[in-house]
Enzyme design. Structure first.
Site, PDB file in Angstrom:
ATOM      1  N   VAL A  90      30.485 -38.711  42.550  1.00 45.61           N
ATOM      2  CA  VAL A  90      31.188 -39.326  41.234  1.00 45.61           C
ATOM      3  C   VAL A  90      32.181 -40.479  41.768  1.00 45.61           C
ATOM      4  CG1 VAL A  90      33.150 -37.509  40.969  1.00 45.61           C
ATOM      5  CG2 VAL A  90      32.503 -38.806  39.324  1.00 45.61           C
ATOM      6  N   GLY A 129      35.427 -42.878  40.954  1.00 45.88           N
ATOM      7  CA  GLY A 129      36.582 -42.732  40.414  1.00 45.88           C
ATOM      8  C   GLY A 129      37.134 -44.078  40.325  1.00 45.88           C
ATOM      9  N   TYR A 130      37.630 -44.564  39.232  1.00 46.53           N
ATOM     10  CA  TYR A 130      38.117 -45.919  39.110  1.00 46.53           C
ATOM     11  C   TYR A 130      39.387 -45.990  38.478  1.00 46.53           C
ATOM     12  CZ  TYR A 130      36.214 -45.562  34.531  1.00 46.53           C
ATOM     13  OH  TYR A 130      35.950 -45.273  33.135  1.00 46.53           O
ATOM     14  N   GLY A 131      39.780 -44.767  37.588  1.00 42.52           N
ATOM     15  CA  GLY A 131      41.243 -44.809  37.108  1.00 42.52           C
ATOM     16  C   GLY A 131      41.996 -43.472  37.648  1.00 42.52           C
ATOM     17  N   SER A 132      42.283 -42.461  36.923  1.00 38.04           N
ATOM     18  CA  SER A 132      42.890 -41.366  37.258  1.00 38.04           C
ATOM     19  C   SER A 132      42.339 -40.690  38.739  1.00 38.04           C
ATOM     20  CB  SER A 132      43.438 -40.434  36.297  1.00 38.04           C
ATOM     21  OG  SER A 132      42.559 -39.845  35.667  1.00 38.04           O
ATOM     22  N   GLU A 181      37.513 -35.646  31.021  1.00 36.00           N
ATOM     23  CA  GLU A 181      36.930 -37.207  30.636  1.00 36.00           C
ATOM     24  C   GLU A 181      36.212 -37.002  28.966  1.00 36.00           C
ATOM     25  OE1 GLU A 181      37.773 -39.371  32.455  1.00 36.00           O
ATOM     26  OE2 GLU A 181      38.326 -38.447  34.276  1.00 36.00           O
TER      27      GLU A 181
END
Length: 208
Positions: A8, A10-13, A101
């Protein structure tokens, strides 16, 4: 036959609060996307009555339809982290991420790029990624930077201050790679820090 690993992006939190049961992680970036605070947060960094703002991905071509207030529509490259999840715990982590999410995000597959010398190349094909598509109810689109900054500065939700999310994300993006740069995040951080200074707020520092 060996099963395909659950990876997966991740680009934010997820950059500063990784998913559980991670057995490997690698920084990488996306092509053809922008990362913007274009998603309402009713359940983490805001409330249903006063939603905060969190980041989402959107195709550059689609962003053109919403980016009238955005001074940086095409300059940034979306860096993040690809997490490989322990196969033993894949179902558990999928459930965890689906819940985390749930506020308007949809799982998609996406290619992740890396840099080898001067060459850019795909390092992971079809990784999973949660995207807030522009037709989901929480998508807010582009807002003027000063309006967006004030919303983030004042919003608080069950997961804490909205500005803490921003500060943690900016710090994490800066640490990802020498090539990692996001003018939108940095400009937004400067606006929110200025609001802190103007209002005498105790400065919320990014977590290590």
């Amino acid at each position: 036959m060996e099963s395909t690993p659950f990876i997966v992006f991740g680009y934010g939190s997820l950059i500063f609060k990784p998913p559980p049961h991670t057995i490997a992680q690698v920084p990488g970036f996306l092509k053809g996307y922008v990362r913007r605070f274009a998603q309402k947060s009713h359940d983490h960094r805001g409330t249903p009555e006063n939603p905060g703002r969190v980041v989402t991905l959107i195709h550059k071509e689609e962003w053109d339809k919403f980016s009238g207030s955005d001074a940086f529509p095409h300059e940034d490259i979306v860096w993040g982290i690809a997490y490989t999840i322990d196969p033993v715990h894949e179902a558990e982590v999928r459930d965890y991420l689906d819940y985390r999410e749930k506020d308007g995000y949809t799982m998609e597959t996406i290619d992740i790029y890396g840099v080898d010398g001067d060459e850019e190349k795909i390092i992971i094909r079809r990784a999973f990624c949660y995207v807030g598509r522009n037709d989901n109810p929480s998508f807010i689109g582009s807002e003027p930077l000063d309006v967006l900054a004030e919303r983030i500065w004042k919003s608080i939700g069950p997961s804490g201050h909205n500005k803490e999310y921003l500060y943690n994300l900016v710090a994490a993006v800066r640490d990802l790679s020498p090539n990692s740069y996001d003018s939108h995040l940095y400009a937004l951080e400067a606006h929110v820090r200025a609001l802190d200074a103007a209002n005498g707020d105790i400065r919320i520092e990014s977590k290590p």
